[in-house]
Scaffold this motif. Structure first.
Motif, PDB file in Angstrom:
ATOM      1  N   ASP A  70       8.946 -51.538   1.398  1.00  0.00           N
ATOM      2  CA  ASP A  70       7.875 -50.600   1.738  1.00  0.00           C
ATOM      3  C   ASP A  70       7.749 -50.461   3.249  1.00  0.00           C
ATOM      4  O   ASP A  70       7.516 -51.446   3.947  1.00  0.00           O
ATOM      5  CB  ASP A  70       6.552 -51.102   1.155  1.00  0.00           C
ATOM      6  CG  ASP A  70       5.453 -50.081   1.348  1.00  0.00           C
ATOM      7  OD1 ASP A  70       5.746 -48.971   1.814  1.00  0.00           O
ATOM      8  OD2 ASP A  70       4.299 -50.412   1.007  1.00  0.00           O
ATOM      9  N   ILE A  71       7.905 -49.235   3.748  1.00  0.00           N
ATOM     10  CA  ILE A  71       7.802 -49.055   5.205  1.00  0.00           C
ATOM     11  C   ILE A  71       6.352 -49.070   5.670  1.00  0.00           C
ATOM     12  O   ILE A  71       6.087 -49.122   6.856  1.00  0.00           O
ATOM     13  CB  ILE A  71       8.491 -47.746   5.671  1.00  0.00           C
ATOM     14  CG1 ILE A  71       7.780 -46.519   5.122  1.00  0.00           C
ATOM     15  CG2 ILE A  71       9.954 -47.737   5.308  1.00  0.00           C
ATOM     16  CD1 ILE A  71       8.263 -45.220   5.752  1.00  0.00           C
ATOM     17  N   TYR A  72       5.417 -49.042   4.743  1.00  0.00           N
ATOM     18  CA  TYR A  72       4.006 -49.116   5.134  1.00  0.00           C
ATOM     19  C   TYR A  72       3.458 -50.530   5.000  1.00  0.00           C
ATOM     20  O   TYR A  72       2.276 -50.744   5.187  1.00  0.00           O
ATOM     21  CB  TYR A  72       3.166 -48.154   4.297  1.00  0.00           C
ATOM     22  CG  TYR A  72       3.275 -46.717   4.781  1.00  0.00           C
ATOM     23  CD1 TYR A  72       2.443 -46.262   5.788  1.00  0.00           C
ATOM     24  CD2 TYR A  72       4.208 -45.849   4.235  1.00  0.00           C
ATOM     25  CE1 TYR A  72       2.544 -44.962   6.248  1.00  0.00           C
ATOM     26  CE2 TYR A  72       4.310 -44.549   4.691  1.00  0.00           C
ATOM     27  CZ  TYR A  72       3.478 -44.105   5.701  1.00  0.00           C
ATOM     28  OH  TYR A  72       3.571 -42.819   6.156  1.00  0.00           O
ATOM     29  N   ALA A  73       4.327 -51.486   4.678  1.00  0.00           N
ATOM     30  CA  ALA A  73       3.874 -52.871   4.588  1.00  0.00           C
ATOM     31  C   ALA A  73       3.333 -53.304   5.940  1.00  0.00           C
ATOM     32  O   ALA A  73       3.807 -52.837   6.981  1.00  0.00           O
ATOM     33  CB  ALA A  73       5.036 -53.762   4.160  1.00  0.00           C
ATOM     34  N   PRO A  74       2.318 -54.177   5.930  1.00  0.00           N
ATOM     35  CA  PRO A  74       1.608 -54.468   7.177  1.00  0.00           C
ATOM     36  C   PRO A  74       2.476 -55.009   8.312  1.00  0.00           C
ATOM     37  O   PRO A  74       2.188 -54.748   9.470  1.00  0.00           O
ATOM     38  CB  PRO A  74       0.556 -55.497   6.763  1.00  0.00           C
ATOM     39  CG  PRO A  74       0.790 -55.798   5.351  1.00  0.00           C
ATOM     40  CD  PRO A  74       1.735 -54.831   4.762  1.00  0.00           C
ATOM     41  N   LYS A  75       3.526 -55.736   7.977  1.00  0.00           N
ATOM     42  CA  LYS A  75       4.283 -56.333   9.081  1.00  0.00           C
ATOM     43  C   LYS A  75       5.371 -55.424   9.621  1.00  0.00           C
ATOM     44  O   LYS A  75       6.041 -55.754  10.596  1.00  0.00           O
ATOM     45  CB  LYS A  75       4.904 -57.662   8.626  1.00  0.00           C
ATOM     46  CG  LYS A  75       3.940 -58.817   8.735  1.00  0.00           C
ATOM     47  CD  LYS A  75       4.649 -60.118   8.480  1.00  0.00           C
ATOM     48  CE  LYS A  75       3.647 -61.261   8.443  1.00  0.00           C
ATOM     49  NZ  LYS A  75       4.243 -62.453   7.834  1.00  0.00           N
ATOM     50  N   VAL A  76       5.559 -54.291   8.979  1.00  0.00           N
ATOM     51  CA  VAL A  76       6.632 -53.401   9.419  1.00  0.00           C
ATOM     52  C   VAL A  76       6.182 -52.613  10.647  1.00  0.00           C
ATOM     53  O   VAL A  76       5.091 -52.060  10.679  1.00  0.00           O
ATOM     54  CB  VAL A  76       7.024 -52.431   8.291  1.00  0.00           C
ATOM     55  CG1 VAL A  76       8.039 -51.419   8.790  1.00  0.00           C
ATOM     56  CG2 VAL A  76       7.589 -53.210   7.121  1.00  0.00           C
ATOM     57  N   ASN A  77       7.037 -52.596  11.641  1.00  0.00           N
ATOM     58  CA  ASN A  77       6.739 -51.861  12.859  1.00  0.00           C
ATOM     59  C   ASN A  77       7.204 -50.412  12.705  1.00  0.00           C
ATOM     60  O   ASN A  77       8.373 -50.165  12.429  1.00  0.00           O
ATOM     61  CB  ASN A  77       7.476 -52.537  14.022  1.00  0.00           C
ATOM     62  CG  ASN A  77       7.119 -51.924  15.353  1.00  0.00           C
ATOM     63  OD1 ASN A  77       6.520 -50.845  15.413  1.00  0.00           O
ATOM     64  ND2 ASN A  77       7.479 -52.604  16.415  1.00  0.00           N
ATOM     65  N   PRO A  78       6.296 -49.457  12.865  1.00  0.00           N
ATOM     66  CA  PRO A  78       6.700 -48.059  12.679  1.00  0.00           C
ATOM     67  C   PRO A  78       7.824 -47.642  13.613  1.00  0.00           C
ATOM     68  O   PRO A  78       8.612 -46.754  13.284  1.00  0.00           O
ATOM     69  CB  PRO A  78       5.426 -47.265  12.979  1.00  0.00           C
ATOM     70  CG  PRO A  78       4.509 -48.209  13.647  1.00  0.00           C
ATOM     71  CD  PRO A  78       4.877 -49.580  13.181  1.00  0.00           C
ATOM     72  N   VAL A  79       7.915 -48.294  14.776  1.00  0.00           N
ATOM     73  CA  VAL A  79       8.965 -47.929  15.722  1.00  0.00           C
ATOM     74  C   VAL A  79      10.349 -48.213  15.137  1.00  0.00           C
ATOM     75  O   VAL A  79      11.259 -47.386  15.212  1.00  0.00           O
ATOM     76  CB  VAL A  79       8.758 -48.673  17.060  1.00  0.00           C
ATOM     77  CG1 VAL A  79       9.991 -48.540  17.930  1.00  0.00           C
ATOM     78  CG2 VAL A  79       7.541 -48.118  17.767  1.00  0.00           C
TER      79      VAL A  79
END
Lengths: 283, 331
Positions: free
Chosen positions: A103-112
């Motif tokens: 999941d790219i919206y998971a809290p630890k994932v950096n949008p950059v």
């Protein structure tokens, strides 16, 4: 509620995986594999619904087209795929967007880091006007700290060739990106997106501000590119969707009405609304 | 229904046009606007001409370039006048003030345009505008009674006594630490021009199209990288023009500088010690200028100041057109 619990479930999955597997470029992905997938994705602008509960896959080495009348949420949906809504204060995204299963919206994932893997081409050509053509193409690489001139030269030539622009600009790589024509600028924007070797390429009405000749070039380009990338394209031009895509999703007022193989959507849609839109009864 | 509408339209078209009245109104407006526009040019030329004529006595006496090169300013005994100390003082204080002010001002502008939540941004923006609106005589009096004494106690004196013990050679360069001098004036000038640079740079950055930012974000840029890559290059014309206009303001700033620079009319100047600028010498001496030559020399300084300010403004306009993306031709 369903999608909120989904997110929580996903949180427990180790997010470190995201970075490692992504850098590897998803080796072993086969043509019909799902590259990206949304599950119950909703986007709200304050109280206005942009997209409601959309679940659909984006296949690897295929072109997926999003069609529908203006304001139906197709661009909103596309922008949710690389977290562009993070930049809009009012926008709230719920549900899941999976890239290679994570999941790219998971809290630890950096949008950059996500946006480095999911390239985007916008409706208007957006070269950085003060940068040279060369620097425009390698801008994404310079961001990650690549300074090796030889490597940059190589990537620049490759990306410009992929974008079918190399022959037109190879003698003037040092002129500003703003000096090109509209169609060339758009192909420059595509080259810039390709230079960072994304896993998925998102295109938001890439030909809508171009003349037919430039549009045709870009469609050709999309056709060539799909051998390497998963491509999602928003278009308000149904003929274009029919020409370039393998799968088509029809959106209407924020809902995904129908998703299927393009052939089927355009010849034998299972939904009446889709049929009406395709046949030009509204929209 | 249809019939009625037709009737109405026929009625409108049959109303006679007051052609002569309209023609006249057009012409009158054109003539008034033309002469008002022209009068600005005439006013500027007239001012330059008057300043030049009034200063011509001095230019004749010392020669135009001789006056600009002359480093003696002695209205008392020898009646020798040279503008070099004041030109030097003006250039040094304003250029250094711009150098000090530019990056903090740019940082404030970036914060306001890119980072600040709307309400904090609004508050800061208004405060910045408020600072710009403080009359310079108020800044000057604060400088005289608060800032200069503080600088003397905390900065100049310690440095000066350190140098007198360890590096006596530096003493003439540092100068008398009386508190009123070039450094004090420069810092105050810097404070006074920060709001101008900030306001113009902020406006320029806010005009950068959303697409440019999104393109940079789409390449995987962080927020700072987006600012560096997409926002500042796009806004550079506005930023540079703002800086140069601020320089123009620093060059012409009179009251606060005259109150704080210590007003020493002759070389050598020193870093902390008193000096003078073109505006400061004019405001300090116009009352006592009894002799024709003295008054003429002040007018001549005014003329030079006028030319320099004009040149700075023209430069700002040129740069805006040359390097801006939004203002002029796209590069």
């Amino acid at each position: 509620m369903n999608f909120i619990t989904n997110i929580k479930k996903n949180k427990k999955e180790p997010t470190e995986k995201t970075s490692t597997s992504a850098i590897a470029g998803g080796e072993g992905v086969h043509p019909h594999d799902v590259r990206m997938e949304t599950k119950n994705l909703s986007v709200m602008y304050g109280k206005t619904v942009g997209v409601k509960n959309v679940s659909l896959p984006v296949y690897n080495e295929k072109v997926t087209a999003f069609i529908g009348p203006s304001g139906c949420g197709k661009t909103t949906f596309l922008r949710a795929l690389n977290r562009m809504h993070d930049l809009t204060r009012e926008a709230v995204v719920t549900g899941e967007v999976l890239l290679d299963g994570l999941d790219i919206y998971a809290p630890k994932v950096n949008p950059v880091t996500i946006r480095r893997k999911i390239g985007m081409v916008f409706q208007k050509p957006t070269p950085f006007p003060t940068m040279s053509i060369y620097n425009n193409v390698v801008a994404g690489l310079k961001l990650v700290g690549i300074r090796d001139r030889k490597l940059l030269d190589e990537v620049c030539e490759k990306a410009l060739q992929q974008a079918a622009l190399w022959n037109e600009v190879k003698d003037r790589l040092n002129t500003p990106g703003g000096s090109l024509s509209g169609g060339q600028q758009q192909r420059l924007s595509i080259a810039r997106a390709l230079a960072i070797e994304p896993e998925v390429l998102l295109m938001d009405e890439p030909t809508s501000s171009l003349d037919p000749l430039s549009s045709a070039k870009i469609e050709e380009l999309i056709h060539d590119l799909k051998t390497k990338y998963a491509i999602a394209i928003v278009t308000h031009n149904m003929q274009q969707a029919a020409r370039v895509s393998d799968y088509t999703a029809f959106f209407y007022v924020g809902n995904l009405v129908e998703f299927d193989e393009t052939k089927k959507i355009f010849t034998n849609p299972s939904n009446e609304q889709t049929e009406n839109y395709i046949s030009g009864k509204f929209g | 229904m249809d019939n009625k509408n037709q009737k109405a339209s026929r009625n409108i078209s049959s109303i006679p046009l007051k052609a002569i009245y309209r023609w006249l109104g057009d012409r009158i407006f054109l003539v008034v606007a033309f002469f008002l526009g022209l009068s600005i040019i005439l006013l500027a030329l007239g001012m330059a001409l008057v300043l030049y004529q009034e200063g011509s006595l001095s230019f004749k006496e010392f020669g135009f370039f001789g006056f600009m090169r002359g480093s003696t300013w002695d209205p008392g005994v020898t009646l020798t006048f040279g503008a070099l100390p004041f030109i030097f003082g003006t250039v040094v204080t304003s250029v250094f003030a711009l150098a000090i002010a530019f990056f903090p001002a740019l940082a404030i502008a970036i914060f306001l345009a890119e980072y600040a939540p709307r309400w904090i941004g609004g508050v800061i923006e208004n405060l910045v505008n408020l600072i710009a609106a403080i009359p310079s005589v108020v800044v000057g009096i604060w400088g005289i009674f608060v800032f200069a004494p503080w600088m003397r106690e905390k900065v100049y004196m310690p440095l000066w006594s350190w140098s007198s013990e360890n590096a006596p050679a530096l003493e003439p360069i540092l100068g008398n630490p009386i508190g009123y001098g070039m450094t004090t004036a420069t810092i105050i000038l810097a404070l006074m021009i920060i709001p101008f640079i900030t306001a113009l740079a902020k406006d320029a950055m806010r005009q950068v199209p959303k697409e440019q930012r999104e393109a940079a974000y789409g390449l995987g840029a962080t927020r700072w990288e987006v600012i560096r890559m997409a926002v500042i290059p796009y806004a550079r014309g506005g930023i540079m023009a703002g800086a140069i206009l601020a320089l123009g303001r620093a060059i012409g700033e009179t009251m606060a500088v005259a109150m704080l620079i210590g007003n020493k009319n002759t070389f050598p100047f020193s870093i902390f010690g008193p000096a003078a600028t073109m505006p400061s010498v004019i405001i300090n001496e116009f009352r006592e200028a009894v002799g024709n030559l003295h008054l003429s020399s002040l007018m001549a300084i005014g003329f030079i100041l006028f030319i320099i300010s004009l040149a700075v403004n023209l430069l700002a306009a040129y740069i805006t057109r040359k390097i801006s993306i939004t203002g002029g031709k796209i590069l």
